[in-house]
Design a protein around this motif. Sequence first.
Motif, PDB file in Angstrom:
ATOM      1  N   GLU A   1      -5.782   2.481   4.119  1.00 30.41           N
ATOM      2  CA  GLU A   1      -6.028   2.634   2.590  1.00 30.41           C
ATOM      3  C   GLU A   1      -5.364   3.977   2.229  1.00 30.41           C
ATOM      4  O   GLU A   1      -5.690   4.872   3.062  1.00 30.41           O
ATOM      5  CB  GLU A   1      -7.441   2.741   2.288  1.00 30.41           C
ATOM      6  CG  GLU A   1      -7.682   2.876   0.802  1.00 30.41           C
ATOM      7  CD  GLU A   1      -9.162   2.657   0.254  1.00 30.41           C
ATOM      8  OE1 GLU A   1      -9.212   2.863  -0.968  1.00 30.41           O
ATOM      9  OE2 GLU A   1      -9.965   2.616   1.001  1.00 30.41           O
TER      10      GLU A   1
ATOM     11  N   GLU B   1       1.050  -1.222   0.064  1.00 27.19           N
ATOM     12  CA  GLU B   1       0.098   0.061   0.108  1.00 27.19           C
ATOM     13  C   GLU B   1       0.825   1.294   0.068  1.00 27.19           C
ATOM     14  O   GLU B   1       0.359   2.416  -0.463  1.00 27.19           O
ATOM     15  CB  GLU B   1      -0.873   0.149   1.178  1.00 27.19           C
ATOM     16  CG  GLU B   1      -2.037   1.020   1.397  1.00 27.19           C
ATOM     17  CD  GLU B   1      -2.968   0.835   0.158  1.00 27.19           C
ATOM     18  OE1 GLU B   1      -3.692   1.940   0.047  1.00 27.19           O
ATOM     19  OE2 GLU B   1      -3.079  -0.011  -0.555  1.00 27.19           O
TER      20      GLU B   1
ATOM     21  N   ASP C   1       2.331   9.873   0.166  1.00 27.41           N
ATOM     22  CA  ASP C   1       1.217   9.132   0.612  1.00 27.41           C
ATOM     23  C   ASP C   1       0.315   9.683   1.718  1.00 27.41           C
ATOM     24  O   ASP C   1       1.095  10.177   2.655  1.00 27.41           O
ATOM     25  CB  ASP C   1       1.576   7.616   0.695  1.00 27.41           C
ATOM     26  CG  ASP C   1       2.476   6.979  -0.262  1.00 27.41           C
ATOM     27  OD1 ASP C   1       1.845   6.756  -1.122  1.00 27.41           O
ATOM     28  OD2 ASP C   1       3.717   6.593  -0.039  1.00 27.41           O
TER      29      ASP C   1
ATOM     30  N   LEU D   1      -3.371   6.964  -0.552  1.00 24.90           N
ATOM     31  CA  LEU D   1      -3.439   7.526  -1.724  1.00 24.90           C
ATOM     32  C   LEU D   1      -1.983   8.122  -2.218  1.00 24.90           C
ATOM     33  O   LEU D   1      -1.324   8.601  -1.237  1.00 24.90           O
ATOM     34  CB  LEU D   1      -4.385   8.803  -1.937  1.00 24.90           C
ATOM     35  CG  LEU D   1      -5.958   8.411  -1.756  1.00 24.90           C
ATOM     36  CD1 LEU D   1      -6.501   9.943  -1.715  1.00 24.90           C
ATOM     37  CD2 LEU D   1      -6.290   7.539  -2.599  1.00 24.90           C
TER      38      LEU D   1
ATOM     39  N   ARG E   1      -5.035   4.621  -8.308  1.00 22.58           N
ATOM     40  CA  ARG E   1      -4.424   3.431  -7.538  1.00 22.58           C
ATOM     41  C   ARG E   1      -4.014   2.461  -8.643  1.00 22.58           C
ATOM     42  O   ARG E   1      -4.613   2.212  -9.703  1.00 22.58           O
ATOM     43  CB  ARG E   1      -5.616   2.821  -6.806  1.00 22.58           C
ATOM     44  CG  ARG E   1      -5.965   3.519  -5.565  1.00 22.58           C
ATOM     45  CD  ARG E   1      -6.895   2.566  -4.783  1.00 22.58           C
ATOM     46  NE  ARG E   1      -6.070   1.525  -4.353  1.00 22.58           N
ATOM     47  CZ  ARG E   1      -5.317   1.631  -3.223  1.00 22.58           C
ATOM     48  NH1 ARG E   1      -5.391   2.565  -2.323  1.00 22.58           N
ATOM     49  NH2 ARG E   1      -4.681   0.378  -2.837  1.00 22.58           N
TER      50      ARG E   1
END
Length: 229
Positions: free
Chosen positions: A219, A134, A184, A221, A206
């Motif tokens: 989660e 992630e 991030d 970005l 993503r």
Amino acid sequence: MYAVTPEHGVACEWAAPRAPGALHFRAARAEDAQDCAPLIFASGAREFGFFLGVPADSCIEFLAFAFASGFGRFSYRRHRVAVTDNGCIAAVLAVHDGRATGLDDPHLALMLLLFYGLRRTVRMLLRGLVLESELPAPEASQTLIAHCATHESLRGTGVFTALFVDALRAGAMNGVGGQQVVLDVLVSNTRAYALYRRLGFVELPRRSALSPRLPLELESLRMLFLERH
């Protein structure tokens, strides 16, 4: 970007919030470890909690240990700080040039082994592999900004923006060959997302779905910087 809690803050007298003009900016130093570690932890408390799987105090102690080592992704050599006129560290960020991070994982494994021992290190590294799906390491064409945090008494006063702009002006993020600047942010951290948008970052698509082995709260970005101030 998270605020550090008072019990893990730096040992300074924090009164009313100060304006960015009362600050100066510099590269971090090894002796900043005890002040920077709580801020670094606060920049990703959920991520560190998942990765290390130990209480916050232990996470912070490890981060101070790794920060002072001088090598790897938690090293003082990778960080810049904003400092108040009475010497307190108000904000921090790290700059990771993707062309120079090849030894980060082996060094992190060594730091964990020295601090936590073999059994816990193995479990931590396995969780780290999941987390990296992630939060991937920067590509060679990227410079990753990380560990972005401001002391809670100065949130909303423009301190982090001033530190980010200073890092740009100081050349800390100026790569050659068209390096991209990325960072991030947790999907749930709408305050930080809005700040990064104001700074000139845009959301990247993503590349894969969230791993089923990660909690939904992790989660994230990845965002790309498009504007230089």
